[in-house]
Design a protein around this motif. Structure first.
Motif, mmCIF file in Angstrom:
data_model
loop_
_atom_site.group_PDB
_atom_site.id
_atom_site.type_symbol
_atom_site.label_atom_id
_atom_site.label_comp_id
_atom_site.label_asym_id
_atom_site.label_seq_id
_atom_site.Cartn_x
_atom_site.Cartn_y
_atom_site.Cartn_z
ATOM 1 N N UNK A 435 0.822 -1.214 0.000
ATOM 2 C CA UNK A 435 0.000 0.000 0.000
ATOM 3 C C UNK A 435 0.853 1.259 0.000
ATOM 4 N N UNK A 436 2.162 1.126 0.257
ATOM 5 C CA UNK A 436 3.042 2.289 0.249
ATOM 6 C C UNK A 436 2.578 3.337 1.232
ATOM 7 N N UNK A 437 2.413 4.551 0.736
ATOM 8 C CA UNK A 437 1.968 5.645 1.597
ATOM 9 C C UNK A 437 0.478 5.654 1.838
ATOM 10 N N UNK A 438 -0.237 4.671 1.286
ATOM 11 C CA UNK A 438 -1.684 4.586 1.471
ATOM 12 C C UNK A 438 -2.408 4.385 0.160
ATOM 13 N N UNK A 439 -3.649 3.950 0.244
ATOM 14 C CA UNK A 439 -4.476 3.721 -0.941
ATOM 15 C C UNK A 439 -5.136 5.019 -1.379
ATOM 16 N N UNK A 440 -5.372 5.117 -2.693
ATOM 17 C CA UNK A 440 -6.124 6.262 -3.174
ATOM 18 C C UNK A 440 -6.853 5.922 -4.467
ATOM 19 N N UNK A 441 -7.960 6.607 -4.668
ATOM 20 C CA UNK A 441 -8.722 6.476 -5.909
ATOM 21 C C UNK A 441 -8.296 7.607 -6.834
ATOM 22 N N UNK A 442 -7.879 7.255 -8.013
ATOM 23 C CA UNK A 442 -7.413 8.260 -8.958
ATOM 24 C C UNK A 442 -8.602 8.772 -9.777
ATOM 25 N N UNK A 443 -8.790 10.071 -9.776
ATOM 26 C CA UNK A 443 -9.849 10.699 -10.581
ATOM 27 C C UNK A 443 -11.244 10.251 -10.170
ATOM 28 N N UNK A 444 -11.609 10.479 -8.922
ATOM 29 C CA UNK A 444 -12.979 10.233 -8.511
ATOM 30 C C UNK A 444 -13.174 8.985 -7.682
ATOM 31 N N UNK A 445 -14.421 8.501 -7.658
ATOM 32 C CA UNK A 445 -14.753 7.324 -6.864
ATOM 33 C C UNK A 445 -14.108 6.071 -7.442
ATOM 34 N N UNK A 446 -13.916 5.077 -6.577
ATOM 35 C CA UNK A 446 -13.328 3.812 -7.020
ATOM 36 C C UNK A 446 -14.203 3.142 -8.070
ATOM 37 N N UNK A 447 -13.533 2.548 -9.057
ATOM 38 C CA UNK A 447 -14.220 1.850 -10.150
ATOM 39 C C UNK A 447 -13.675 0.436 -10.286
ATOM 40 N N UNK A 448 -14.467 -0.400 -10.913
ATOM 41 C CA UNK A 448 -13.969 -1.709 -11.333
ATOM 42 C C UNK A 448 -14.166 -2.837 -10.354
ATOM 43 N N UNK A 486 -11.200 -5.308 -11.711
ATOM 44 C CA UNK A 486 -10.542 -5.212 -13.018
ATOM 45 C C UNK A 486 -10.636 -6.494 -13.825
ATOM 46 N N UNK A 487 -11.674 -7.275 -13.588
ATOM 47 C CA UNK A 487 -11.789 -8.585 -14.247
ATOM 48 C C UNK A 487 -12.443 -8.399 -15.616
ATOM 49 N N UNK A 488 -11.643 -7.939 -16.584
ATOM 50 C CA UNK A 488 -12.145 -7.641 -17.924
ATOM 51 C C UNK A 488 -10.980 -7.582 -18.896
ATOM 52 N N UNK A 489 -11.292 -7.725 -20.185
ATOM 53 C CA UNK A 489 -10.249 -7.524 -21.195
ATOM 54 C C UNK A 489 -9.707 -6.108 -21.089
ATOM 55 N N UNK A 490 -10.632 -5.148 -20.992
ATOM 56 C CA UNK A 490 -10.260 -3.743 -20.847
ATOM 57 C C UNK A 490 -10.793 -3.239 -19.510
ATOM 58 N N UNK A 491 -10.035 -3.477 -18.429
ATOM 59 C CA UNK A 491 -10.524 -3.055 -17.110
ATOM 60 C C UNK A 491 -10.525 -1.533 -16.961
ATOM 61 N N UNK A 492 -11.653 -1.018 -16.502
ATOM 62 C CA UNK A 492 -11.755 0.406 -16.188
ATOM 63 C C UNK A 492 -11.623 0.503 -14.675
ATOM 64 N N UNK A 493 -10.454 0.873 -14.211
ATOM 65 C CA UNK A 493 -10.103 0.791 -12.787
ATOM 66 C C UNK A 493 -9.286 2.006 -12.379
ATOM 67 N N UNK A 494 -9.219 2.251 -11.067
ATOM 68 C CA UNK A 494 -8.474 3.434 -10.621
ATOM 69 C C UNK A 494 -7.956 3.334 -9.184
ATOM 70 N N UNK A 495 -7.705 2.123 -8.689
ATOM 71 C CA UNK A 495 -7.111 1.969 -7.360
ATOM 72 C C UNK A 495 -5.591 2.020 -7.477
#
Length: 518
Positions: A435-448, A486-495
């Motif tokens: 987790x390093x310095x902590x978890x974050x959602x990039x560009x808005x709410x968590x997706x995927x 992120x369970x997809x060919x093209x995962x839309x994710x941001x964690x």
């Protein structure tokens, strides 16, 4: 008769031949040894070649003088205690003739291999013009292996010795231009971070499966991979029959002044053939480790890749004889195999994915205690192109991974890795490593994040970061059983973690996979 013999001897010499009893083989070196090369620091460095039977060959480098007698036409010596140096050195190899290799540096040597995303050249990469212009880096050296296929392991690469493009070169706009972009960015980042010379050996070929880069002997030793050999042999027979029929038809058409109908059959990839021609000749050149970008060609056999990929890594390490050297893979980039769909169509509902299964196989093969690593690039894919052009983040993340795996630097080099899940009421609470310095959602709410109950039907969930955990819920799931990310060919994710590294796609379940044997 004497005149005829003399004429025959002159003719033979004119053709570059030798006649007994005056036959003499010059001391020769493999293609991988040339001017401008980098030798690996901190370990025994094999230097080898060919000479007349019983001929003594002397290798002089720095303050070392090491000799060996040729046996069965081959000789090898090993240099010791080489320390990193950017001061150009000269190596002299003496026998019945003398070879001199110049401008040699000592530092870190890495192999970069795989299929088209590793082969992808710097000149076709995203905004690379300035990087090419600034690629005059004397302490970064590049070696490109020429493409070749072989049914048997070769003793040398199929290219002229010390020959221009296919010899070691200093990094420059000319040499970096069509070199592997991932290999270049990795080498540049590693050279800057470590402050020592770096040598990159690029050996890859687009569209190739992992079994082509694995020795046939290694495949034969693992019974669970027998089907690869069986299908490979069957495909060879089909190809040879089709090629013979095509050649016959083409010959008949030529007699009539016509062109052959149809396209000439293409040879399929055979197990072991690229290992034989493009890897075996490099062994045992001293290296620090290897980076690998491949998997697209095995995606339809993702479950098999769970066995094949670690077997390939094991094969390379065993044959190189340098122990469990660092091996770092690139996880498959996002790509929509049903191309040209909108993001709304892609993310309409969670679905099964062979590419997700392949990513999982890569993750399993590179987790401890394998002494391997993997970098995640879910943020630099291209929905409509299997060849995403943003290669700089890929190479630089590989270099980060190398700095921890190969050099024990205490830095954060991985994004979040799923650790475990616990259920509390309607909540699935996920814990992570890295987790390093902590978890974050990039560009808005968590997706995927998708979640399911006992019915095993996944629906999109609402995910929130709580401390160093992610809590997933869904209105329709009262009692969570599993979560996928992120369970997809093209995962839309941001964690991500706060160091800017993306989390790997994962699943918490062990439900049957689409690529598993029935």
């Amino acid at each position: 008769m004497k005149t005829l013999a003399k004429i025959a001897c002159i003719a033979a010499l004119a053709l570059g031949l030798h006649t007994a009893p005056e036959a003499r083989a010059d001391v020769r070196m493999p293609v991988i040894f040339s001017d401008n090369m980098v030798l690996q620091q901190g370990m025994l460095v094999p230097v080898w070649g060919w000479a007349d039977e019983g001929e003594t060959v002397l290798v002089q480098f720095q303050n070392q003088r090491v000799s060996a007698k040729a046996k069965d036409g081959k000789w090898m010596v090993k240099l010791k205690n080489l320390k990193a140096s950017a001061e150009p050195e000269t190596m002299t190899i003496s026998g019945k003739n003398r070879l001199v290799l110049q401008n040699i540096l000592i530092g870190e040597v890495w192999v970069c291999s795989g299929q088209s995303n590793m082969e992808w050249p710097l000149n076709r990469s995203f905004e690379a013009a300035q990087d090419i212009q600034k690629s005059v880096i004397p302490n970064l050296r590049l070696f490109a292996v020429q493409k070749a296929r072989s049914d048997e392991p070769l003793s040398d690469l199929k290219q002229p010795w010390n020959s221009g493009k296919f010899a070691w070169q200093e990094s420059s706009p000319q040499s970096s231009y069509d070199f592997s972009a991932v290999g270049f960015y990795f080498g540049r980042a590693l050279q800057e971070a470590r402050g020592v010379p770096v040598g990159m050996i690029h050996t890859s070929w687009g569209g190739t499966p992992a079994e082509a880069w694995t020795s046939r002997a290694a495949l034969e030793a693992n019974q669970s991979l027998a089907s690869i050999l069986e299908s490979g042999d069957a495909n060879r027979e089909k190809y040879l029959a089709a090629k013979a029929a095509y050649d016959k038809a083409a010959a008949e058409a030529k007699k009539k002044g016509e062109k052959a109908k149809g396209a000439e059959p293409r040879a399929p990839w055979y197990p072991g053939e690229l290992y034989n021609a493009m890897l075996a000749p490099l062994i045992p050149y001293a290296i620090k480790g290897a980076i690998w970008y491949q998997g697209e060609s095995n995606a339809d056999r993702a479950y098999q890749y769970r066995t094949l990929f670690p077997e390939m890594i094991k094969n390379w390490r065993k044959d190189w004889g340098q122990g469990d050297f660092p091996f770092i893979a690139v996880q498959l980039a996002p790509w929509d195999r049903n191309q040209k769909r909108s993001l709304e169509e892609i993310t309409k509902e969670p679905v099964e994915s062979k590419w997700a299964e392949l990513r999982e196989a890569q993750l399993l093969a590179t987790r401890p205690p394998t002494k391997a690593g993997m970098v995640v690039i879910t943020d630099v894919g291209d929905k409509d192109d299997i060849h995403p052009t943003k290669k700089q983040p890929v190479g630089e993340r590989l270099a980060l991974a190398a700095r921890t795996l190969a050099y024990n630097e205490k830095i954060v080099s991985s994004g979040p890795l799923y650790k475990n899940m616990r259920v509390k009421g309607n909540q699935a609470i996920l814990n992570f490593d890295s987790v390093g310095g902590g978890l974050e959602a990039k560009d808005g709410e968590l997706k995927g994040f998708a979640i399911c109950g006992e019915d095993k039907k996944f629906v999109w969930g609402k995910a929130e970061i709580v401390g160093n955990t992610v809590v997933v819920t869904a209105d329709s799931v009262a009692k969570p059983v599993a979560v996928r990310y992120g369970w997809a060919d093209f995962p839309v994710v941001n964690l991500f973690n706060k160091e800017g590294l993306p989390a790997t796609p994962f699943r918490t379940d062990d439900f049957p996979l689409t690529t598993a044997p029935k």
